[in-house]
Design a protein around this motif. Structure first.
Motif, short mmCIF file in Angstrom:
data_model
loop_
_atom_site.label_atom_id
_atom_site.label_comp_id
_atom_site.label_asym_id
_atom_site.label_seq_id
_atom_site.Cartn_x
_atom_site.Cartn_y
_atom_site.Cartn_z
N ASP A 209 -2.54 16.91 6.05
CA ASP A 209 -1.31 17.10 4.76
C ASP A 209 -1.61 14.94 4.29
O ASP A 209 -2.23 14.29 4.64
CB ASP A 209 -0.39 16.59 5.52
N GLY A 210 -1.07 14.79 2.87
CA GLY A 210 -1.65 13.43 2.73
C GLY A 210 -1.33 13.36 0.77
O GLY A 210 -0.50 13.84 0.30
N PHE A 211 -1.96 12.08 0.30
CA PHE A 211 -1.61 11.70 -1.32
C PHE A 211 -2.59 10.90 -1.35
O PHE A 211 -3.47 10.10 -0.47
CB PHE A 211 -0.41 11.06 -0.80
N GLU A 212 -2.51 11.51 -3.16
CA GLU A 212 -3.79 10.45 -3.91
C GLU A 212 -2.98 9.42 -4.66
O GLU A 212 -2.52 10.18 -5.02
CB GLU A 212 -4.69 11.85 -4.34
N ILE A 213 -3.58 8.39 -4.42
CA ILE A 213 -2.52 7.60 -5.98
C ILE A 213 -3.67 7.23 -6.68
O ILE A 213 -4.27 6.50 -6.36
CB ILE A 213 -1.88 6.51 -4.71
N ILE A 214 -3.02 6.84 -8.39
CA ILE A 214 -3.90 6.32 -9.10
C ILE A 214 -3.29 5.54 -9.02
O ILE A 214 -2.30 5.96 -10.80
CB ILE A 214 -4.47 7.84 -9.80
N ALA A 215 -4.04 4.65 -10.63
CA ALA A 215 -2.91 2.85 -10.56
C ALA A 215 -4.09 2.88 -11.89
O ALA A 215 -5.16 3.13 -11.22
CB ALA A 215 -2.59 1.87 -9.46
N PRO A 216 -3.19 2.28 -12.89
CA PRO A 216 -4.17 1.33 -13.57
C PRO A 216 -4.36 -0.55 -13.19
O PRO A 216 -3.74 -0.52 -12.53
CB PRO A 216 -3.49 1.39 -14.62
N LEU A 217 -5.46 -0.94 -13.46
CA LEU A 217 -5.75 -2.61 -13.22
C LEU A 217 -5.84 -2.69 -12.01
O LEU A 217 -5.55 -1.87 -10.93
CB LEU A 217 -4.44 -3.50 -12.96
N PRO A 218 -7.19 -3.12 -12.08
CA PRO A 218 -7.63 -3.75 -10.39
C PRO A 218 -7.06 -4.53 -9.22
O PRO A 218 -6.84 -4.21 -7.92
CB PRO A 218 -8.78 -4.74 -11.07
N THR A 219 -6.48 -5.49 -9.98
CA THR A 219 -4.83 -6.53 -9.02
C THR A 219 -3.83 -5.04 -8.61
O THR A 219 -3.37 -4.86 -6.83
CB THR A 219 -4.24 -7.02 -9.88
N ILE A 220 -3.72 -3.36 -9.66
CA ILE A 220 -2.80 -3.07 -8.64
C ILE A 220 -3.06 -2.12 -8.02
O ILE A 220 -2.68 -1.83 -6.56
CB ILE A 220 -2.26 -1.96 -10.34
N ILE A 221 -5.00 -1.58 -7.61
CA ILE A 221 -5.06 -0.59 -6.48
C ILE A 221 -5.48 -1.47 -5.54
O ILE A 221 -4.96 -1.20 -4.31
CB ILE A 221 -6.29 0.42 -7.54
N ASN A 222 -6.13 -2.88 -5.50
CA ASN A 222 -5.85 -3.81 -4.05
C ASN A 222 -4.28 -4.16 -3.61
O ASN A 222 -4.45 -4.17 -2.37
CB ASN A 222 -6.58 -5.32 -4.82
N GLY A 223 -3.32 -3.64 -4.65
CA GLY A 223 -1.95 -3.64 -4.06
C GLY A 223 -1.78 -3.01 -3.32
O GLY A 223 -1.23 -2.95 -2.39
N ILE A 224 -2.06 -2.01 -3.69
CA ILE A 224 -1.95 -0.67 -3.01
C ILE A 224 -1.90 -0.29 -1.81
O ILE A 224 -1.88 -0.11 -0.71
CB ILE A 224 -1.43 0.60 -3.97
N TRP A 225 -4.01 -0.64 -2.07
CA TRP A 225 -4.49 -0.90 -0.73
C TRP A 225 -4.12 -1.22 0.30
O TRP A 225 -4.16 -1.13 1.35
CB TRP A 225 -5.53 -0.89 -1.13
N ASN A 226 -4.09 -2.73 0.40
CA ASN A 226 -3.08 -3.62 1.21
C ASN A 226 -1.78 -2.87 1.30
O ASN A 226 -1.87 -3.81 2.79
CB ASN A 226 -3.37 -5.66 0.71
N LYS A 227 -1.21 -2.72 0.85
CA LYS A 227 -0.57 -2.47 1.48
C LYS A 227 0.42 -1.10 1.90
O LYS A 227 0.66 -1.15 3.39
CB LYS A 227 1.06 -1.79 -0.25
N ILE A 228 -0.82 -0.17 2.13
CA ILE A 228 -1.44 1.05 2.44
C ILE A 228 -1.19 0.30 4.27
O ILE A 228 -1.54 0.94 4.98
CB ILE A 228 -2.42 1.67 1.94
N LEU A 229 -2.00 -0.30 4.35
CA LEU A 229 -3.38 -0.79 5.70
C LEU A 229 -1.59 -1.58 5.91
O LEU A 229 -1.98 -1.04 7.85
CB LEU A 229 -4.34 -2.02 4.80
N GLU A 230 -1.46 -2.49 5.55
CA GLU A 230 0.10 -3.12 6.53
C GLU A 230 1.06 -1.90 6.65
O GLU A 230 1.05 -2.02 8.19
CB GLU A 230 -0.24 -4.36 5.68
N ALA A 231 1.41 -1.39 6.07
CA ALA A 231 2.18 -0.63 6.47
C ALA A 231 1.78 0.48 7.82
O ALA A 231 2.93 1.31 8.03
CB ALA A 231 2.64 0.61 5.26
#
Length: 386
Positions: A209-231
Motif C-alpha cells: 500500500d502507498g502513495f505517489e506524490i508529484i509536486a512542482p518546484l524544487p522547494t516543494i518536493i524537498n519540503g514534502i520529502w522532509n515532512k515525510i521523513l519527520e512524520a
C-alpha cells in the motif's frame, strides 16, 4: 554530465550511495538494499522518483487521441482515477509502459519512465501531427517542472495525513489523503503557497500500500520529502534507493522497461494482456496484438524461483530447459536475491511450452547450471493476516 533530481542534496546529506541510472545520479541505497526492502515490506519507505517523466495532455480531443495511442481503455477513467497502460508501435512492440491519470474531464497526466522521456515525446508529437483532431489537443513535456516521491509500506496510511494536510481541491473527492482508494488521485495544496497544487495518487511499484506524490518546484518536493521523513520516523520509515525498488518490484513480477519490455516485445508476450483493450476500437499496434491473442506467441515472460541456495540470477544469464535433454531456451531479463524469501528469483522469456507454473528450468550462473522452477506472479505473497 549526469542529471540530478531536486532531492540530490538530501541524498548526500543522508549518506546515500549514488550511482548512474539512465543518465541520472541516484541513490542505490542508504543503509543496505535488504534493510530498505524489509522496511517497505513491514513498515514504510520513501523513494525519490523525480527522474521519471510527466507529460500533460489536454483538450476536447484528448480522450479520443489517448484511446487511439495507448492500449488500455481511457474511457473507463473518471476524473481522479488512473490506470496502468502501454504505448506500442505498429508491430505491437512496447515504446513505454506508463501510468495515466485523468486529472479533469479534458486533462490527463502521464507518468513515464525516465529512460524513455525523449522517445515518448517524439512518438507522441508524431502521432499528434497526424491526428485528424490535432487542433483540439494540447501537449506539454512537463518533466523538468516536477519532482516526485513514492511513499510505500503497510504503515504509510497511519501518517500520510500528517504530511498531506486537509481535503483536496480537485480529483477524487475525499476528506483526507488516506481516504483515497487504489488508483485514485486527488489534488491538494501544500504548505504556505496557496497556489501550489500537488498530485497525490494511491499507486506504487512495490506491491505494498502507498502513495505517489508529484509536486512542482524544487522547494516543494524537498519540503514534502522532509515532512515525510519527520512524520514517518516513529512508524519505522526509512529512505530507500533504487536497489530496494528493484528487488521489491521483482518479487511482485512487475515489469521494468529495458528488461521485460522493449520495442521488439509486445504486452501479450510480457503477460500484460489484461491492460490491452482489444474491444475498444482501433489503436496503434492493435492488429498485431489481436493476431498474437488469436494465434499465440513464440515467447512468454515467466517468473521463476531458484530451488536451492546459489548466487542470485542476473539479467542475460541463459535459461535452460530442465531434465535429461536440457538445452538453452531463453534468457533472464530480471534477477535478484529475494530479501523476503531468502532465495534467488527472477523473470525471463521462454517458449510457451515451458511457461506453465511448475515447469523445471535451469539458470546458468557463472558457468554452472542451477535448478529453478516457474512460479505464478507475484513471486512473493504476503502471509495471510490472522
Amino acid at each position: 554530465m549526469l542529471r540530478r533530481t531536486p532531492l540530490f542534496l538530501a541524498h548526500q546529506l543522508l549518506g546515500g550511495k549514488l550511482i548512474e541510472f539512465g543518465g541520472w545520479e541516484m541513490p542505490v541505497h542508504y543503509t543496505s538494499i535488504t534493510d530498505e526492502h524489509q522496511a517497505v515490506r513491514t513498515a514504510a519507505g520513501v523513494f525519490d522518483i523525480s527522474h521519471m517523466g510527466e507529460l500533460l495532455l489536454s483538450g476536447p480531443a484528448a480522450e479520443r487521441f489517448l484511446n487511439q495511442t495507448l492500449t488500455n481503455d481511457v474511457r473507463k477513467l473518471d476524473p481522479g482515477q488512473g490506470q496502468y497502460t502501454l504505448m506500442c508501435n505498429e508491430r505491437g512492440g512496447v515504446i513505454d509502459d506508463l501510468y495515466l491519470y485523468r486529472i479533469a474531464d479534458q486533462q490527463y497526466l502521464a507518468v513515464v519512465n525516465a529512460s524513455r522521456i525523449d522517445s515518448d515525446v517524439a512518438w507522441l508529437k508524431r502521432q499528434i501531427a497526424s491526428h485528424p483532431q490535432a487542433a483540439g489537443l494540447e501537449f506539454e513535456n512537463a518533466s523538468d517542472l516536477f519532482g516526485a516521491v513514492a511513499l510505500q509500506g503497510p504503515r504509510v496510511k497511519e501518517f500520510i495525513n500528517t504530511c498531506i494536510v486537509g481535503s483536496p481541491i480537485a480529483g477524487t473527492k475525499v476528506l483526507h489523503a488516506s481516504d483515497l482508494k487504489k488508483n485514485q488521485l486527488a489534488v491538494f495544496r501544500f504548505g504556505a503557497l496557496a497556489d501550489c497544487a500537488i498530485y497525490v495518487a494511491r499507486t506504487g511499484y512495490t506491491g505494498e500500500d502507498g502513495f505517489e506524490i508529484i509536486a512542482p518546484l524544487p522547494t516543494i518536493i524537498n519540503g514534502i520529502w522532509n515532512k515525510i521523513l519527520e512524520a514517518g520516523r516513529a512508524f519505522g520509515l526509512k529512505p530507500c534507493g533504487l536497489g530496494a525498488r528493484d528487488t521489491l518490484r521483482t518479487e511482485m513480477g512487475y515489469p521494468l522497461y529495458g528488461h521485460e519490455l522493449d520495442e521488439n516485445t509486445t504486452p501479450i508476450e510480457a503477460g500484460l494482456g489484461f491492460f490491452v483493450a482489444l474491444d475498444k476500437g482501433d489503436f496503434v499496434g492493435r492488429r498485431a496484438l489481436a493476431e498474437q491473442k488469436e494465434k499465440g506467441v513464440s515467447k512468454r515472460c515467466v517468473a521463476f524461483k531458484m530451488t536451492d541456495k546459489c548466487a542470485p540470477p542476473r539479467p542475460h544469464y541463459p535459461i535452460w530447459s530442465g531434465g535429461a535433454d536440457s538445452r538453452p531456451i531463453g534468457e533472464v531479463v530480471s534477477g535478484t536475491q529475494s530479501s523476503s524469501l531468502g532465495i534467488g528469483i527472477g523473470m525471463g522469456y521462454v517458449p510457451p511450452q515451458s511457461a506453465k507454473a511448475g515447469t523445471a528450468l535451469e539458470i546458468e550462473i557463472r558457468g554452472k547450471r542451477f535448478a529453478a522452477v516457474v512460479v505464478p506472479k507475484p513471486i512473493y505473497r504476503k502471509p495471510a493476516q490472522p
